[in-house]
Design an enzyme around this catalytic site. Structure first.
Site, PDB file in Angstrom:
ATOM      1  N   GLU A  12      79.034  92.228 101.773  1.00  0.00           N
ATOM      2  CA  GLU A  12      78.348  93.221 100.953  1.00  0.00           C
ATOM      3  C   GLU A  12      77.400  94.064 102.570  1.00  0.00           C
ATOM      4  O   GLU A  12      76.262  94.314 102.097  1.00  0.00           O
ATOM      5  CB  GLU A  12      77.237  92.405 100.396  1.00  0.00           C
ATOM      6  CG  GLU A  12      78.488  92.236  99.057  1.00  0.00           C
ATOM      7  CD  GLU A  12      78.550  93.736  98.205  1.00  0.00           C
ATOM      8  OE1 GLU A  12      77.254  94.775  97.898  1.00  0.00           O
ATOM      9  OE2 GLU A  12      79.728  93.918  97.876  1.00  0.00           O
ATOM     10  N   VAL A  13      77.915  94.331 103.592  1.00  0.00           N
ATOM     11  CA  VAL A  13      76.572  94.256 104.587  1.00  0.00           C
ATOM     12  C   VAL A  13      77.299  96.143 105.013  1.00  0.00           C
ATOM     13  O   VAL A  13      76.243  96.917 105.674  1.00  0.00           O
ATOM     14  CB  VAL A  13      77.464  93.564 105.779  1.00  0.00           C
ATOM     15  CG1 VAL A  13      76.584  92.255 106.033  1.00  0.00           C
ATOM     16  CG2 VAL A  13      78.296  93.755 106.374  1.00  0.00           C
ATOM     17  N   LYS A  15      81.089  97.203 105.380  1.00  0.00           N
ATOM     18  CA  LYS A  15      81.913  97.202 106.558  1.00  0.00           C
ATOM     19  C   LYS A  15      83.079  98.417 105.419  1.00  0.00           C
ATOM     20  O   LYS A  15      83.052  99.430 106.793  1.00  0.00           O
ATOM     21  CB  LYS A  15      82.467  96.140 105.710  1.00  0.00           C
ATOM     22  CG  LYS A  15      82.300  95.093 107.410  1.00  0.00           C
ATOM     23  CD  LYS A  15      83.142  93.356 107.170  1.00  0.00           C
ATOM     24  CE  LYS A  15      83.531  93.619 105.369  1.00  0.00           C
ATOM     25  NZ  LYS A  15      83.021  92.739 104.645  1.00  0.00           N
ATOM     26  N   THR A  16      82.951  99.077 104.723  1.00  0.00           N
ATOM     27  CA  THR A  16      83.617 100.033 103.973  1.00  0.00           C
ATOM     28  C   THR A  16      83.232 101.487 104.129  1.00  0.00           C
ATOM     29  O   THR A  16      83.523 102.326 104.700  1.00  0.00           O
ATOM     30  CB  THR A  16      84.250  99.222 102.194  1.00  0.00           C
ATOM     31  OG1 THR A  16      84.157  98.518 101.941  1.00  0.00           O
ATOM     32  CG2 THR A  16      84.562 100.866 102.001  1.00  0.00           C
ATOM     33  N   VAL A  17      81.824 101.467 104.041  1.00  0.00           N
ATOM     34  CA  VAL A  17      81.098 102.326 104.553  1.00  0.00           C
ATOM     35  C   VAL A  17      80.762 103.238 106.060  1.00  0.00           C
ATOM     36  O   VAL A  17      81.231 104.050 106.504  1.00  0.00           O
ATOM     37  CB  VAL A  17      79.632 102.524 104.104  1.00  0.00           C
ATOM     38  CG1 VAL A  17      78.945 103.708 104.366  1.00  0.00           C
ATOM     39  CG2 VAL A  17      79.330 102.306 102.699  1.00  0.00           C
ATOM     40  N   LYS A  37      92.992  97.479 104.516  1.00  0.00           N
ATOM     41  CA  LYS A  37      92.115  96.150 104.389  1.00  0.00           C
ATOM     42  C   LYS A  37      93.647  95.642 103.751  1.00  0.00           C
ATOM     43  O   LYS A  37      94.169  94.816 102.644  1.00  0.00           O
ATOM     44  CB  LYS A  37      91.753  96.935 102.150  1.00  0.00           C
ATOM     45  CG  LYS A  37      91.140  95.664 101.612  1.00  0.00           C
ATOM     46  CD  LYS A  37      89.633  95.828 102.473  1.00  0.00           C
ATOM     47  CE  LYS A  37      88.764  94.917 101.923  1.00  0.00           C
ATOM     48  NZ  LYS A  37      87.170  94.524 102.132  1.00  0.00           N
ATOM     49  N   ALA A 111      87.522  90.741 104.448  1.00  0.00           N
ATOM     50  CA  ALA A 111      86.701  90.793 103.206  1.00  0.00           C
ATOM     51  C   ALA A 111      85.194  90.005 103.992  1.00  0.00           C
ATOM     52  O   ALA A 111      86.067  88.589 104.541  1.00  0.00           O
ATOM     53  CB  ALA A 111      87.903  90.126 102.413  1.00  0.00           C
ATOM     54  N   GLY A 112      84.767  89.726 103.883  1.00  0.00           N
ATOM     55  CA  GLY A 112      83.335  88.760 104.079  1.00  0.00           C
ATOM     56  C   GLY A 112      83.272  89.176 105.327  1.00  0.00           C
ATOM     57  O   GLY A 112      84.219  89.671 106.428  1.00  0.00           O
ATOM     58  N   GLY A 170      74.457  98.532 109.033  1.00  0.00           N
ATOM     59  CA  GLY A 170      75.960  99.224 107.785  1.00  0.00           C
ATOM     60  C   GLY A 170      74.862  99.977 107.297  1.00  0.00           C
ATOM     61  O   GLY A 170      74.936 100.403 106.713  1.00  0.00           O
TER      62      GLY A 170
HETATM   63  N1  LIG Z   1      75.626 103.139 103.941  1.00  0.00           N
HETATM   64  C1  LIG Z   1      75.137 102.909 102.534  1.00  0.00           C
HETATM   65  N2  LIG Z   1      75.098 103.376 101.774  1.00  0.00           N
HETATM   66  C2  LIG Z   1      75.101 103.477 100.316  1.00  0.00           C
HETATM   67  N3  LIG Z   1      75.923 101.958  99.880  1.00  0.00           N
HETATM   68  C3  LIG Z   1      75.576 101.538 100.659  1.00  0.00           C
HETATM   69  C4  LIG Z   1      75.857 101.458 101.935  1.00  0.00           C
HETATM   70  N4  LIG Z   1      75.833 100.447 102.613  1.00  0.00           N
HETATM   71  C5  LIG Z   1      76.526  99.494 101.545  1.00  0.00           C
HETATM   72  N5  LIG Z   1      75.901 100.188 100.545  1.00  0.00           N
HETATM   73  C6  LIG Z   1      76.553  99.571  99.342  1.00  0.00           C
HETATM   74  O1  LIG Z   1      76.668  98.099  99.480  1.00  0.00           O
HETATM   75  C7  LIG Z   1      77.310  97.514  98.929  1.00  0.00           C
HETATM   76  C8  LIG Z   1      78.312  97.523  99.785  1.00  0.00           C
HETATM   77  O2  LIG Z   1      78.994  97.943 101.369  1.00  0.00           O
HETATM   78  P1  LIG Z   1      80.425  97.466 101.415  1.00  0.00           P
HETATM   79  O3  LIG Z   1      81.489  97.352 100.727  1.00  0.00           O
HETATM   80  O4  LIG Z   1      80.377  98.540 102.553  1.00  0.00           O
HETATM   81  O5  LIG Z   1      79.992  96.048 102.261  1.00  0.00           O
HETATM   82  P2  LIG Z   1      81.651  95.261 102.828  1.00  0.00           P
HETATM   83  O6  LIG Z   1      81.109  94.818 104.009  1.00  0.00           O
HETATM   84  O7  LIG Z   1      82.941  96.097 102.519  1.00  0.00           O
HETATM   85  O8  LIG Z   1      81.951  94.117 101.835  1.00  0.00           O
HETATM   86  P3  LIG Z   1      82.961  93.394 101.348  1.00  0.00           P
HETATM   87  O9  LIG Z   1      83.035  91.913 102.133  1.00  0.00           O
HETATM   88  O10 LIG Z   1      83.359  93.428 100.118  1.00  0.00           O
HETATM   89  O11 LIG Z   1      84.292  94.102 102.213  1.00  0.00           O
HETATM   90  C9  LIG Z   1      78.873  98.437  98.456  1.00  0.00           C
HETATM   91  O12 LIG Z   1      77.632  98.871  96.266  1.00  0.00           O
HETATM   92  C10 LIG Z   1      77.968  99.994  99.096  1.00  0.00           C
HETATM   93  O13 LIG Z   1      78.300 100.789  97.839  1.00  0.00           O
HETATM   94  C1  LIG Z   2      84.110  89.921  97.116  1.00  0.00           C
HETATM   95  C2  LIG Z   2      83.239  90.198  97.902  1.00  0.00           C
HETATM   96  N1  LIG Z   2      83.372  91.914  97.817  1.00  0.00           N
HETATM   97  C3  LIG Z   2      85.030  90.342  99.259  1.00  0.00           C
HETATM   98  N2  LIG Z   2      85.628  91.437  99.163  1.00  0.00           N
HETATM   99  C4  LIG Z   2      85.135  88.822  99.837  1.00  0.00           C
HETATM  100  C5  LIG Z   2      83.441  88.241 100.191  1.00  0.00           C
HETATM  101  C6  LIG Z   2      83.834  86.288 100.424  1.00  0.00           C
HETATM  102  C7  LIG Z   2      82.555  86.139 101.017  1.00  0.00           C
HETATM  103  C8  LIG Z   2      82.874  84.179 101.124  1.00  0.00           C
HETATM  104  C9  LIG Z   2      81.965  83.861 101.464  1.00  0.00           C
HETATM  105  O1  LIG Z   2      81.809  83.577 103.009  1.00  0.00           O
HETATM  106  O2  LIG Z   2      80.629  82.666 101.309  1.00  0.00           O
HETATM  107 MG   LIG Z   3      84.066  96.393 101.278  1.00  0.00          MG
END
Ligand SMILES: Nc1ncnc2c1ncn2[C@@H]1O[C@H](COP(=O)(O)OP(=O)(O)OP(=O)(O)O)[C@@H](O)[C@H]1O
Ligand SMILES: C[C@H](N)[C@H](N)CCCCCC(=O)O
Ligand SMILES: [Mg+2]
EC number: 6.3.3.3
Length: 238
Positions: A12-13, A15-17, A37, A111-112, A170
Site C-alpha cells: 500500500e505504498v 507501487k501500482t500507481v 504482476k 506483492a508488498g 508513491g
Molecule cells: N499517488 C496515489 N494516488 C492515489 N491513490 C494512491 C496513490 N498511492 C497509493 N494510492 C492508494 O493507496 C492504495 C495502495 O496503493 P497501491 O495499490 O499502488 O499499493 P501497492 O504498493 O501497489 O500495494 P500492493 O502491495 O497491494 O501491490 C491504493 O488503494 C491506492 O489507490
Molecule cells: C494483499 C496486499 N495488498 C498485498 N498484495 C500483499 C501484501 C503482503 C505483505 C506481507 C507482509 O509484509 O507482512
Molecule cells: Mg500494487
C-alpha cells in the site's frame, strides 16, 4: 534486458500507481510496455488486479499475472491457504524474460515489500530480480518512518549485488509535513540512490487522460519523465 522490477518499502505504498506512471511515461516516449504482476493476492477471479489497474491508468500495455489467490496476504501464505501451487522466482524471471523479447520495457510488480515470500522455499521478488539481473525501483512513502524502511530495502538489494535504480515517492501529499519535506533531501542520502520522482496523492483517482498527460512530470528523465528533483525540493521549500 529491458526489465525493471518495481518493489516498495511495504504494501500500500503506491507501487501500482508508480508502475502506471512509469508505463505511461514510457508509452508517451513511444515504447511498448508489458506489466507483469508476479502474484496477485486479495483479488477474486474476474476482478481487476494491479496489472489491469496499470492498464486502466496508463493505456495500451500488455498485462500479465502469474497467479492470483483470494486471501489478501503474502503470496506464499495465500497460495498455501488456497491449496494451490505457488509462484516461484524462476517462474517470474522466465515470464518477464519472455515478455522482454516482445516489448521495449517490462515492468514487474511484486506483492508488498522486497522480501515478501512467494513460496514455501522462501523465494522472493529479490530472487527473481537476481535471476533477471534487472534494476529494481523502490517505491517509498513520503513521511515519517520511510527513511528506515527505504534504507533497509536498498541495503538488501545491494547485499545481493542488485542495482537499486532509485526511489520514487508513491504518494506525495498536497500539504507535506516537516518530515515529508525533509525526506526530499534525506531519502536519497540514506539510500545512496537518486530520488526519481514523486507521484501526487490522489493520482490514482485521476481520469486516464489526465493521468497519462501528467505522469511524465512526476518522473525523472531516467524514467522517461521531465521531473527535476532540485526544482521539486525548492518548490516544497526544504
Ligand atoms: N499517488 C496515489 N494516488 C492515489 N491513490 C494512491 C496513490 N498511492 C497509493 N494510492 C492508494 O493507496 C492504495 C495502495 O496503493 P497501491 O495499490 O499502488 O499499493 P501497492 O504498493 O501497489 O500495494 P500492493 O502491495 O497491494 O501491490 C491504493 O488503494 C491506492 O489507490
Ligand atoms: C494483499 C496486499 N495488498 C498485498 N498484495 C500483499 C501484501 C503482503 C505483505 C506481507 C507482509 O509484509 O507482512
Ligand atoms: Mg500494487
Amino acid at each position: 534486458m529491458p526489465v525493471m522490477v518495481i518493489t516498495g518499502t511495504g504494501t500500500e505504498v503506491g507501487k501500482t500507481v508508480v508502475t502506471a506512471a512509469v508505463a505511461a511515461a514510457a508509452l508517451a516516449a513511444g515504447r511498448s510496455v508489458a506489466v507483469l504482476k508476479a502474484a496477485q493476492t486479495g483479488v477474486r477471479p474476474g476482478e481487476p488486479g494491479d496489472a489491469e489497474e496499470v492498464a486502466r491508468l496508463a493505456g495500451a500495455v500488455t498485462t500479465d499475472e502469474l497467479a492470483r489467490y483470494p486471501d489478501p496476504l503474502a503470496p506464499a501464505t495465500a497460495s498455501r491457504r488456497a491449496g494451490r501451487a505457488p509462484v516461484r522466482p524462476r517462474d517470474v524471471a522466465e515470464r518477464a524474460a519472455k515478455l522482454a523479447t516482445e516489448h521495449d520495457l517490462v515492468l514487474v510488480e511484486g506483492a508488498g515489500g522486497l522480501l515478501v515470500r512467494f513460496d514455501a522455499a522462501g523465494g522472493t521478488l529479490a530472487d527473481a530480480a537476481e535471476l533477471l539481473a534487472a534494476p529494481v525501483l523502490v517505491v517509498a512513502q513520503a513521511g515519517l518512518g520511510t527513511l528506515n524502511t527505504t534504507e533497509l530495502t536498498v541495503r538488501e538489494l545491494r547485499r545481493r549485488g542488485l542495482d537499486p535504480a532509485g526511489v520514487v515517492i508513491g504518494s506525495w501529499p498536497a500539504e507535506p509535513d516537516l518530515a515529508a519535506r525533509c525526506n526530499l533531501l534525506d531519502l536519497p542520502d540514506v539510500a545512496g540512490v537518486p530520488l526519481l520522482g514523486a507521484v501526487p496523492a490522489g493520482a490514482g483517482s485521476l481520469g486516464p487522460a489526465r493521468f497519462r498527460s501528467s505522469a511524465p512530470h512526476w518522473l525523472a528523465p531516467e524514467l522517461e519523465g521531465t521531473w527535476d528533483a532540485e526544482a521539486f525540493r525548492a518548490r516544497e521549500a526544504v
